[in-house]
Design a protein around this motif. Structure first.
Motif, PDB file in Angstrom:
ATOM      1  N   ILE A 196       0.941  -1.277   0.004  1.00  0.00           N
ATOM      2  CA  ILE A 196       0.175  -0.012   0.181  1.00  0.00           C
ATOM      3  C   ILE A 196       0.704   1.126   0.098  1.00  0.00           C
ATOM      4  N   LEU A 197       0.774   2.116  -0.911  1.00  0.00           N
ATOM      5  CA  LEU A 197       1.472   3.347  -1.206  1.00  0.00           C
ATOM      6  C   LEU A 197       0.431   4.537  -0.558  1.00  0.00           C
ATOM      7  N   SER A 252       3.728  13.903   3.159  1.00  0.00           N
ATOM      8  CA  SER A 252       3.922  12.486   3.919  1.00  0.00           C
ATOM      9  C   SER A 252       3.858  11.596   2.845  1.00  0.00           C
ATOM     10  N   ILE A 253       4.681  10.423   2.733  1.00  0.00           N
ATOM     11  CA  ILE A 253       4.401   9.359   1.679  1.00  0.00           C
ATOM     12  C   ILE A 253       4.925   8.077   2.657  1.00  0.00           C
ATOM     13  N   ALA A 254       4.228   6.848   2.261  1.00  0.00           N
ATOM     14  CA  ALA A 254       4.754   5.739   2.877  1.00  0.00           C
ATOM     15  C   ALA A 254       4.527   4.495   2.268  1.00  0.00           C
ATOM     16  N   LEU A 255       5.123   3.748   2.257  1.00  0.00           N
ATOM     17  CA  LEU A 255       5.033   2.415   1.336  1.00  0.00           C
ATOM     18  C   LEU A 255       4.895   1.153   2.619  1.00  0.00           C
ATOM     19  N   CYS A 256       4.060   0.208   2.500  1.00  0.00           N
ATOM     20  CA  CYS A 256       3.848  -0.680   3.642  1.00  0.00           C
ATOM     21  C   CYS A 256       3.361  -1.747   2.980  1.00  0.00           C
ATOM     22  N   ALA A 257       3.875  -2.972   3.292  1.00  0.00           N
ATOM     23  CA  ALA A 257       3.687  -4.345   3.224  1.00  0.00           C
ATOM     24  C   ALA A 257       3.030  -4.962   4.446  1.00  0.00           C
ATOM     25  N   LYS A 258       1.704  -5.321   4.464  1.00  0.00           N
ATOM     26  CA  LYS A 258       1.179  -5.788   5.831  1.00  0.00           C
ATOM     27  C   LYS A 258       1.556  -4.874   6.894  1.00  0.00           C
ATOM     28  N   GLU A 259       2.375  -5.341   7.897  1.00  0.00           N
ATOM     29  CA  GLU A 259       2.745  -4.531   9.125  1.00  0.00           C
ATOM     30  C   GLU A 259       4.062  -4.082   8.932  1.00  0.00           C
ATOM     31  N   LYS A 260       4.856  -4.157   7.751  1.00  0.00           N
ATOM     32  CA  LYS A 260       5.996  -3.690   7.525  1.00  0.00           C
ATOM     33  C   LYS A 260       6.109  -2.440   6.538  1.00  0.00           C
ATOM     34  N   THR A 302     -14.183  10.173  14.743  1.00  0.00           N
ATOM     35  CA  THR A 302     -14.464   9.158  15.783  1.00  0.00           C
ATOM     36  C   THR A 302     -14.420   7.747  15.475  1.00  0.00           C
ATOM     37  N   GLY A 303     -14.284   6.927  16.269  1.00  0.00           N
ATOM     38  CA  GLY A 303     -14.138   5.404  16.162  1.00  0.00           C
ATOM     39  C   GLY A 303     -12.857   4.965  15.353  1.00  0.00           C
ATOM     40  N   GLU A 304     -12.750   3.624  15.549  1.00  0.00           N
ATOM     41  CA  GLU A 304     -11.455   2.797  14.966  1.00  0.00           C
ATOM     42  C   GLU A 304     -11.549   2.990  13.449  1.00  0.00           C
ATOM     43  N   GLN A 312      -5.754  -0.640   5.047  1.00  0.00           N
ATOM     44  CA  GLN A 312      -5.509  -2.124   5.377  1.00  0.00           C
ATOM     45  C   GLN A 312      -6.361  -2.599   6.039  1.00  0.00           C
ATOM     46  N   ARG A 313      -6.842  -1.804   7.338  1.00  0.00           N
ATOM     47  CA  ARG A 313      -7.724  -2.185   8.369  1.00  0.00           C
ATOM     48  C   ARG A 313      -9.135  -2.367   7.868  1.00  0.00           C
ATOM     49  N   PHE A 314      -9.608  -1.168   7.227  1.00  0.00           N
ATOM     50  CA  PHE A 314     -10.892  -1.060   6.765  1.00  0.00           C
ATOM     51  C   PHE A 314     -11.035  -0.670   5.145  1.00  0.00           C
ATOM     52  N   PRO A 315     -10.731  -1.437   4.249  1.00  0.00           N
ATOM     53  CA  PRO A 315     -11.075  -1.305   2.896  1.00  0.00           C
ATOM     54  C   PRO A 315     -12.321  -0.995   2.605  1.00  0.00           C
ATOM     55  N   ASP A 316     -13.363  -1.357   3.194  1.00  0.00           N
ATOM     56  CA  ASP A 316     -14.798  -1.041   2.710  1.00  0.00           C
ATOM     57  C   ASP A 316     -15.148   0.601   2.913  1.00  0.00           C
TER      58      ASP A 316
END
Length: 200
Positions: free
Chosen positions: A3-4, A14-22, A118-120, A172-176
């Motif tokens: 995920i970019l 800000s920019i980040a590239l992640c794969a799962k938790e890495k 609000t919320g997770e 990643q956690r809330f794709p919907d």
């Protein structure tokens, strides 16, 4: 899945590239709105080092329309050149770790925006408040208040900027909850059109 995440909605890019938790790549910088060069250098470095993402998530503000449009356009170009999916999230959903906080900012035309997060899943509700009502509106807020603007006159407001890492985590956690293409900045009000003098 890689995920970019990109955000140019404030004075801090800000920019980040992640794969799962890495975390594969992360960069934050002072976002001079007169030059997008640091952003494109960071984007190029991320892709060159780790390959294209599977998903590109753009912070959609509210904030700088110019910066947000640059980030959206770059993400569109990247996804068209690769197999990546394009999506977006409100930038203000990625400004703090708390599950309830408020983000405020200068909305121009003698008004401020007040956004409750609000919320997770970081549900966002935004309202416009006239400048003369803003101090009393702040006084009634009982949760942490943050801004990316210079609001030093309001001591209860902390300074924070959107985090691409948090955008990637939310995606990643809330794709919907992702906004899908076509993407555009979050507008606080309808566009204002000025008619040139002499024209009616």
């Amino acid at each position: 899945m890689k995920i970019l995440a990109l955000d140019l909605s404030t004075r801090r890019g800000s920019i980040a590239l992640c794969a799962k938790e890495k975390i594969l790549f992360q960069n934050d910088w002072d976002n001079d709105r007169r030059s997008a060069a640091p952003f494109f250098l960071a984007l190029e470095a991320a892709v060159d080092l780790h390959g294209p993402p599977n998903l590109a998530v753009v912070g959609l503000g509210p904030g700088s329309y110019t910066g947000t449009r640059i980030a959206v356009a770059a993400a569109i170009g990247l996804t068209r050149a690769t197999a990546a999916v394009l999506a977006g999230l409100p930038s203000i959903a990625a400004m703090a770790e708390e599950t309830e906080y408020v983000v405020v900012g200068d909305a121009k035309r003698a008004s401020f925006f007040v956004a409750t997060v609000t919320g997770e899943q970081r549900e966002v509700q935004i309202e416009l408040v006239p400048a003369d009502e803003f101090p009393s509106r702040l006084a009634g807020i009982q949760v942490p208040i943050y801004t990316s603007d210079d609001l030093a006159a309001f001591s209860q407001v902390g300074r924070r900027f959107p985090s691409a890492l948090q955008l990637a985590d939310l995606a990643q956690r809330f794709p919907d909850k992702l906004y899908r293409a076509p993407l555009s900045p979050i507008y606080l009000r309808a566009p204002h059109i000025t008619v040139p003098r002499g024209q009616k």
